[in-house]
Enzyme design. Structure first.
Site, PDB file in Angstrom:
ATOM      1  N   GLU A  28       0.829  -1.196   0.000  1.00  0.00           N
ATOM      2  CA  GLU A  28       0.000   0.000   0.000  1.00  0.00           C
ATOM      3  C   GLU A  28       0.871   1.256   0.000  1.00  0.00           C
ATOM      4  OE1 GLU A  28      -2.038   0.796   3.818  1.00  0.00           O
ATOM      5  OE2 GLU A  28      -0.946  -0.949   4.574  1.00  0.00           O
ATOM      6  N   VAL A 109      -5.366  -0.628   2.795  1.00  0.00           N
ATOM      7  CA  VAL A 109      -5.421  -2.079   2.623  1.00  0.00           C
ATOM      8  C   VAL A 109      -6.536  -2.449   1.651  1.00  0.00           C
ATOM      9  CG1 VAL A 109      -5.892  -4.275   3.770  1.00  0.00           C
ATOM     10  CG2 VAL A 109      -4.402  -2.589   4.881  1.00  0.00           C
ATOM     11  N   ASP A 141     -18.463   1.627  13.598  1.00  0.00           N
ATOM     12  CA  ASP A 141     -17.217   2.012  12.939  1.00  0.00           C
ATOM     13  C   ASP A 141     -16.379   0.759  12.708  1.00  0.00           C
ATOM     14  OD1 ASP A 141     -15.006   3.229  11.930  1.00  0.00           O
ATOM     15  OD2 ASP A 141     -14.680   4.617  13.598  1.00  0.00           O
ATOM     16  N   SER A 144     -13.352  -0.855   6.317  1.00  0.00           N
ATOM     17  CA  SER A 144     -13.727  -1.487   5.046  1.00  0.00           C
ATOM     18  C   SER A 144     -12.760  -2.603   4.658  1.00  0.00           C
ATOM     19  CB  SER A 144     -13.774  -0.436   3.935  1.00  0.00           C
ATOM     20  OG  SER A 144     -12.533   0.239   3.828  1.00  0.00           O
ATOM     21  N   ASP A 145     -11.587  -2.657   5.319  1.00  0.00           N
ATOM     22  CA  ASP A 145     -10.660  -3.760   5.063  1.00  0.00           C
ATOM     23  C   ASP A 145     -11.364  -5.099   5.236  1.00  0.00           C
ATOM     24  OD1 ASP A 145      -8.846  -1.693   4.949  1.00  0.00           O
ATOM     25  OD2 ASP A 145      -7.662  -2.334   6.683  1.00  0.00           O
ATOM     26  N   LYS A 162      -4.330  -3.420  14.112  1.00  0.00           N
ATOM     27  CA  LYS A 162      -3.767  -2.310  14.880  1.00  0.00           C
ATOM     28  C   LYS A 162      -4.252  -2.389  16.331  1.00  0.00           C
ATOM     29  CE  LYS A 162      -3.339   0.825  10.931  1.00  0.00           C
ATOM     30  NZ  LYS A 162      -3.829  -0.065   9.875  1.00  0.00           N
TER      31      LYS A 162
END
Length: 307
Positions: A28, A109, A141, A144-145, A162
């Site tokens: 990325e 990503v 929340d 979208s990965d 993360k």
């Protein structure tokens, strides 16, 4: 239609590798524009590409430049991404608009996976994937990965999710969406620059050959999703999770108080953690990127040899 609407510009080295069925690893560009400051961002991007090359594979850093989809960048392009202010962070949902406006975009990503598959690349490396944010059960929340994993069949090599996320719910979400998750040579699912998230991995495999075989089987199954291969960072590069949890919680509260929302929350919290760890987290971030890129290259090489 693709030639007109989806202007793929594949770097000659990457194109030659794909045509000769050699191992290629997608990377990325968001880490160049939104992860580290200049010139550390250039140095890290080049170090990540070098890590892929050490394995024998070819790196392909992906980005949007003047309305074109770059699959593989040269040094000049990486420098431009590293020094141009205001480059948009591009995920799957806003990718069409950045392309239509012929702007510049740094891929996340999710968008990198989409474009890697479009180019015919089977492996992708990242430091840490997105996931369900803390409080996501109320805010909805969710990165979208996680959805993109269900739409592409590119293998994702990462250091887990993360550590600012709700990793327990992230793993639950991946299970619900039938995304295979395996940890390489570790029992626990890692959390970015922390070796353990505190959650057991759904599956552990100690051999890249076995993981490569599992990838092949997964791709043969109908309706299969991407496989997530989590590889913890090296112990000498890791940060003790206890050192960052207090900083993360404080930053989350500060972000809420300052009405920081959406994609800005991650950047806000990461900056707070960097300050709390006196810069150690930034160095650990770079080390994670290099480590996952090298393992992704090794896995891609094993996979291609086995085929």
């Amino acid at each position: 239609m693709h030639a007109n609407l989806l202007p793929l510009v594949i770097h000659p080295e990457v194109k030659a590798a794909l045509e000769s069925h050699r191992a290629v690893v997608a990377l990325e560009s968001n880490v160049i524009t939104h992860g580290l400051n200049y010139p550390a961002n250039v140095e890290t991007a080049l170090a990540v590409e070098a890590a892929v090359r050490r394995s024998g594979a070819v790196p392909a850093t992906i980005g949007i430049c003047d309305g074109e989809i770059l699959v593989g960048m040269n040094r000049e392009q990486i420098e431009r991404f590293a020094t141009t202010p205001g480059i948009a962070k591009v995920s799957s949902n806003n990718l069409p608009f950045v392309l239509a406006q012929k702007g510049m975009g740094a891929t996340t990503v999710a968008s990198s996976l989409m474009l890697a598959e479009l180019a015919g690349i089977r492996f992708f490396a990242s430091a840490g994937i997105g996931g369900v944010h803390r409080g996501g059960e109320d805010s909805m929340d969710i990165s979208s990965d996680l959805i993109q994993f269900t739409r592409t069949n590119v293998t994702v090599v990462c250091a887990g999710a993360k550590n600012i996320l709700d990793i327990g719910r992230t793993l639950e979400f991946l299970e619900t969406q039938c995304v295979p998750v395996v940890t390489y040579q570790a029992d626990d699912f890692p959390a970015f620059y922390c070796c353990s998230s505190g959650y057991r991995s759904p599956q552990r495999l100690d051999s890249l050959e076995e993981i490569a075989q599992a990838i092949d089987i997964n791709r043969a199954l109908p309706g299969s999703a991407a496989m997530v291969v989590a590889a913890p960072t090296k112990p000498e590069d890791a940060i003790d999770s206890r050192d960052v949890q207090a900083a993360i919680q404080a930053a989350i509260e500060d972000a809420a108080a300052e009405s920081v929302t959406g994609s800005q929350v991650t950047k806000f919290i990461m900056k707070a953690v960097e300050q709390a760890t006196q810069g150690r987290s930034a160095m650990a971030n770079a080390a994670v990127l290099v480590n996952t890129a090298e393992i992704a290259g090794q896995l891609a090489m094993v996979y291609h040899r086995s085929r």
